[in-house]
Structure formats: C-alpha cells, structure tokens
Design a protein around this motif. Structure first.
Motif, mmCIF file in Angstrom:
data_model
loop_
_atom_site.group_PDB
_atom_site.id
_atom_site.type_symbol
_atom_site.label_atom_id
_atom_site.label_comp_id
_atom_site.label_asym_id
_atom_site.label_seq_id
_atom_site.Cartn_x
_atom_site.Cartn_y
_atom_site.Cartn_z
ATOM 1 N N PRO A 41 -35.880 -8.312 27.944
ATOM 2 C CA PRO A 41 -36.870 -7.810 27.482
ATOM 3 C C PRO A 41 -38.049 -8.560 25.871
ATOM 4 O O PRO A 41 -37.874 -9.239 25.527
ATOM 5 C CB PRO A 41 -35.873 -6.157 26.632
ATOM 6 N N GLY A 42 -39.355 -8.247 26.486
ATOM 7 C CA GLY A 42 -39.921 -8.534 25.899
ATOM 8 C C GLY A 42 -40.102 -7.146 24.440
ATOM 9 O O GLY A 42 -40.025 -6.224 24.399
ATOM 10 N N ARG A 43 -41.276 -7.523 23.743
ATOM 11 C CA ARG A 43 -41.431 -6.917 22.568
ATOM 12 C C ARG A 43 -42.043 -5.357 23.547
ATOM 13 O O ARG A 43 -42.058 -4.456 22.738
ATOM 14 C CB ARG A 43 -42.796 -7.470 22.093
ATOM 15 N N LEU A 101 -39.927 -2.827 24.397
ATOM 16 C CA LEU A 101 -38.769 -1.908 23.116
ATOM 17 C C LEU A 101 -39.623 -0.840 22.611
ATOM 18 O O LEU A 101 -40.157 -0.378 22.297
ATOM 19 C CB LEU A 101 -38.081 -2.869 21.945
ATOM 20 N N HIS A 102 -38.686 -0.122 22.636
ATOM 21 C CA HIS A 102 -38.821 1.364 21.457
ATOM 22 C C HIS A 102 -39.482 0.394 19.949
ATOM 23 O O HIS A 102 -39.428 -0.375 19.847
ATOM 24 C CB HIS A 102 -37.802 2.728 21.802
ATOM 25 N N ASP A 103 -40.736 1.344 19.936
ATOM 26 C CA ASP A 103 -41.066 0.748 17.933
ATOM 27 C C ASP A 103 -40.273 1.216 17.075
ATOM 28 O O ASP A 103 -40.156 0.027 16.243
ATOM 29 C CB ASP A 103 -42.791 1.772 17.918
ATOM 30 N N VAL A 104 -39.571 2.593 17.235
ATOM 31 C CA VAL A 104 -38.033 2.388 16.112
ATOM 32 C C VAL A 104 -37.220 1.531 16.755
ATOM 33 O O VAL A 104 -36.712 1.892 17.403
ATOM 34 C CB VAL A 104 -38.456 4.081 15.787
ATOM 35 N N ALA A 105 -36.766 0.407 15.549
ATOM 36 C CA ALA A 105 -35.398 0.169 15.902
ATOM 37 C C ALA A 105 -34.146 0.384 14.727
ATOM 38 O O ALA A 105 -34.565 1.338 13.373
ATOM 39 C CB ALA A 105 -35.115 -0.933 16.176
#
Length: 146
Positions: free
Chosen positions: A56-58, A61-65
């Motif tokens: 995965p790249g940026r 991914l979902h914005d909230v981790a």
C-alpha cells in the motif's frame, strides 16, 4: 504536534484507542518493521481501503489511524510473528517519510471524541452489533429460588 513513527498497514480489522489487538504479521515490509520492535515502542496502525493491495501507498490508506504501543512481539513455531498492541489515540496520517525497509509516516493527533459521541450511531455498519436494536431483557433473579 506532528510525530513521525513506523506505520503498520492492516488489510482487515481495526485497532481502536484503549483496546488491545493481536495481529499476525506476514508481509515482508511489515516483518522488517516488527523485527526491530520491542515492548513499549510506539507505532502507527492504519487501515487499508482495499485488502487486495499488497504494497500500500499513502492513497491506499484511510486518513485516520491509531497510535499504538507494542505490548509484546511473539515468534510463532511456523516462523511467523504475532504482534500484541494497545491502541493509544487517534491520529490523522500525513505524508510517508520513508518506504524502505518499512513505512514511516507523519501523524497529527486528533481530539478525543468524548462522552457525547454515540458509537452505536456513528460506527461503521460492519462493526455494529445486531443487539443494539433490542431492549435489554429482564434477567432472572436467582435469589428468589427456594
């Protein structure tokens, strides 16, 4: 206050603040991250938008981790690794700082949701329990038995 921490992407599941989670780790990039971790280290745990993406790249991914603390790293008998984490707080993911040998990302803390947050109403439908639709049933009082 922005921090830079190692990032572990999850294909499925989620880690929430104030919860613990045991994760099997298998991807090469994730294994290189986990092998350098020890108890008490902090990492970011992000959820992938699609579980089909292997690297995965940026944008994947979902914005909230979740910012998490390593509780334990367990070597399994089949040369696998299990990671036991405790969620600390929610963060907004920034840009990747490094992609090799493992992902490192910037993160900005998000405010706590507080008591006014109704998790049953606002959570993802896949995580919602079917029991929230039914009123609590009376329980049998065992002390009345004679």
């Amino acid at each position: 206050m922005t921090v830079t921490l190692p990032l572990l992407p999850l294909r499925a599941g989620a880690l929430f603040p104030n919860t613990a989670l045991t994760l099997p780790v298998g991807r090469a990039r994730s294994l290189s991250l986990v092998r350098g971790l020890s108890r008490g280290d902090e990492i970011l745990v992000g959820l992938q938008k699609s579980s089909d993406v292997m690297e995965p790249g940026r944008a994947d991914l979902h914005d909230v981790a979740t910012r998490a603390r390593v509780h334990r790293v367990v070597q399994t008998t089949d040369r696998g690794v299990r990671l036991i984490l405790r969620g600390l707080s929610r963060v907004r993911l920034g840009d990747f700082v490094a992609t090799e040998p493992y992902l490192r990302a910037e993160a900005t803390p998000l405010p706590e949701l507080g008591a006014a947050y109704d998790s049953r109403r606002n959570c993802h439908p896949g995580y919602r329990s079917p029991f929230h639709r039914y009123p609590l049933l009376p329980t049998r009082d065992r002390r009345r038995r004679i």
